[in-house]
Design a protein around this motif. Structure first.
Motif, mmCIF file in Angstrom:
data_model
loop_
_atom_site.group_PDB
_atom_site.id
_atom_site.type_symbol
_atom_site.label_atom_id
_atom_site.label_comp_id
_atom_site.label_asym_id
_atom_site.label_seq_id
_atom_site.Cartn_x
_atom_site.Cartn_y
_atom_site.Cartn_z
ATOM 1 N N MET A 169 0.805 -1.211 0.000
ATOM 2 C CA MET A 169 0.000 0.000 0.000
ATOM 3 C C MET A 169 0.843 1.268 0.000
ATOM 4 O O MET A 169 0.301 2.366 0.112
ATOM 5 C CB MET A 169 -0.944 -0.009 1.210
ATOM 6 C CG MET A 169 -2.010 -1.079 1.132
ATOM 7 S SD MET A 169 -3.109 -1.078 2.579
ATOM 8 C CE MET A 169 -1.969 -1.725 3.814
ATOM 9 N N PHE A 170 2.152 1.117 -0.144
ATOM 10 C CA PHE A 170 3.026 2.287 -0.169
ATOM 11 C C PHE A 170 3.280 2.688 -1.609
ATOM 12 O O PHE A 170 3.786 1.901 -2.414
ATOM 13 C CB PHE A 170 4.348 1.987 0.537
ATOM 14 C CG PHE A 170 5.204 3.207 0.748
ATOM 15 C CD1 PHE A 170 4.902 4.116 1.740
ATOM 16 C CD2 PHE A 170 6.299 3.450 -0.068
ATOM 17 C CE1 PHE A 170 5.673 5.254 1.933
ATOM 18 C CE2 PHE A 170 7.081 4.585 0.109
ATOM 19 C CZ PHE A 170 6.767 5.486 1.115
ATOM 20 N N ASP A 171 2.902 3.905 -1.942
ATOM 21 C CA ASP A 171 3.064 4.445 -3.289
ATOM 22 C C ASP A 171 4.480 4.999 -3.427
ATOM 23 O O ASP A 171 4.763 6.110 -2.985
ATOM 24 C CB ASP A 171 2.023 5.537 -3.522
ATOM 25 C CG ASP A 171 2.097 6.154 -4.913
ATOM 26 O OD1 ASP A 171 2.978 5.759 -5.699
ATOM 27 O OD2 ASP A 171 1.254 7.033 -5.196
ATOM 28 N N ALA A 172 5.356 4.220 -4.033
ATOM 29 C CA ALA A 172 6.764 4.613 -4.125
ATOM 30 C C ALA A 172 6.955 5.877 -4.947
ATOM 31 O O ALA A 172 7.894 6.642 -4.707
ATOM 32 C CB ALA A 172 7.578 3.463 -4.713
ATOM 33 N N SER A 173 6.078 6.123 -5.919
ATOM 34 C CA SER A 173 6.243 7.295 -6.778
ATOM 35 C C SER A 173 6.032 8.597 -6.014
ATOM 36 O O SER A 173 6.633 9.619 -6.337
ATOM 37 C CB SER A 173 5.273 7.227 -7.963
ATOM 38 O OG SER A 173 3.928 7.336 -7.522
#
Length: 261
Positions: free
Chosen positions: A101-105
């Motif tokens: 659930m971590f949006d790296a962008s």
């Protein structure tokens, strides 16, 4: 889903402070078993009502992972090692899946949904489309203030929140959405998200930041010191849900925690 986690947390906290169980072990096991049974193959709990959209919500998964760890400890104290092992393993499974659930962008946690569309009658589409749509949601802080350990991804999320979601002189927006109507609602500046940010800041030793959020809530509360749900995105008024007990309670919790830090 998250209500099961909240309830387990509160049962344990009341027992810790008062020495009394408000429910018997049967209910505790029923709540925890429900969570275990609904973990998706990807290791996460799917939330059916994240502002009328089905998806995976960071706060829900952190709250429930923490609650399952708590339930494991209680079960072990009560002599039920089998239940304890099941709950502890489930908590670890959810924790291991949180990075999904971590949006790296954007370097922030986001709600993860399969579609940006809704059904013909406005209903949430529950099926998995194979797509992965990240939408920022500042309630991730709730996972930590309700028991989940602080960690790097939530620290980075708060950097994103500070740079992108703090509006109207110091309050925090709620969530983003591809639906214009929901976006207009989510882009309002909410008191429970602002209070959660204040509590997270206090827990992180950032007392000046916590006070800034608290000052904003005091400034925007009503003459009785009670809090509305949110201030409209254009700042013209507060929501019709005013005052709102949840927001007032989180404000009180934020103020109490800050006063002790």
């Amino acid at each position: 889903m998250d209500s099961n986690g909240y309830y387990i947390y509160l049962l344990n906290e009341y027992h810790r402070t008062k020495g009394v169980w408000l429910a018997d072990s049967r209910l505790l096991y029923e709540l925890a078993d429900f969570l275990v049974a609904h973990i998706s193959p990807n290791g996460l709990l799917q939330e059916g009502g994240i502002v009328e959209w089905t998806g995976y919500l960071p706060a829900t998964n952190m709250i429930c992972a923490s609650a399952l760890t708590t339930a494991a400890g209680i079960a072990r104290q009560l002599g039920n090692g089998t239940k304890a092992d099941i709950y502890a393993a489930a908590a670890l499974k959810i924790s291991a899946a949180l990075p999904q659930m971590f949006d790296a962008s954007r370097q922030t946690y986001g709600d993860v949904r399969s579609t940006g569309l809704k059904g013909a009658n406005g209903e949430s589409l529950a099926g998995e489309s194979g797509n992965k749509l990240y939408l920022w949601d500042t309630t991730a802080n709730v996972g930590v203030i309700w028991g989940y350990p602080n960690h790097r991804d939530i620290e980075l999320s708060n950097v994103f929140y500070g740079n992108n979601t703090v509006k109207q002189g110091g309050g925090m927006q709620y969530f983003d959405s591809p639906d214009p109507g929901l976006a207009n609602y989510g882009h309002g500046v909410f008191f429970f998200t602002t209070a959660a940010a204040a509590q997270y800041a206090s827990l992180s030793g950032k007392n000046a930041s916590a006070k800034s959020f608290i000052d904003w809530m005091v400034l925007n509360g009503n003459s009785y010191g009670l809090m509305p749900e949110h201030i409209l995105p254009d700042g013209s008024d507060c929501s019709a849900a005013s005052p709102l007990s949840w927001c007032s309670a989180e404000f009180a919790a934020a103020l109490l925690l800050w006063s002790k830090s």
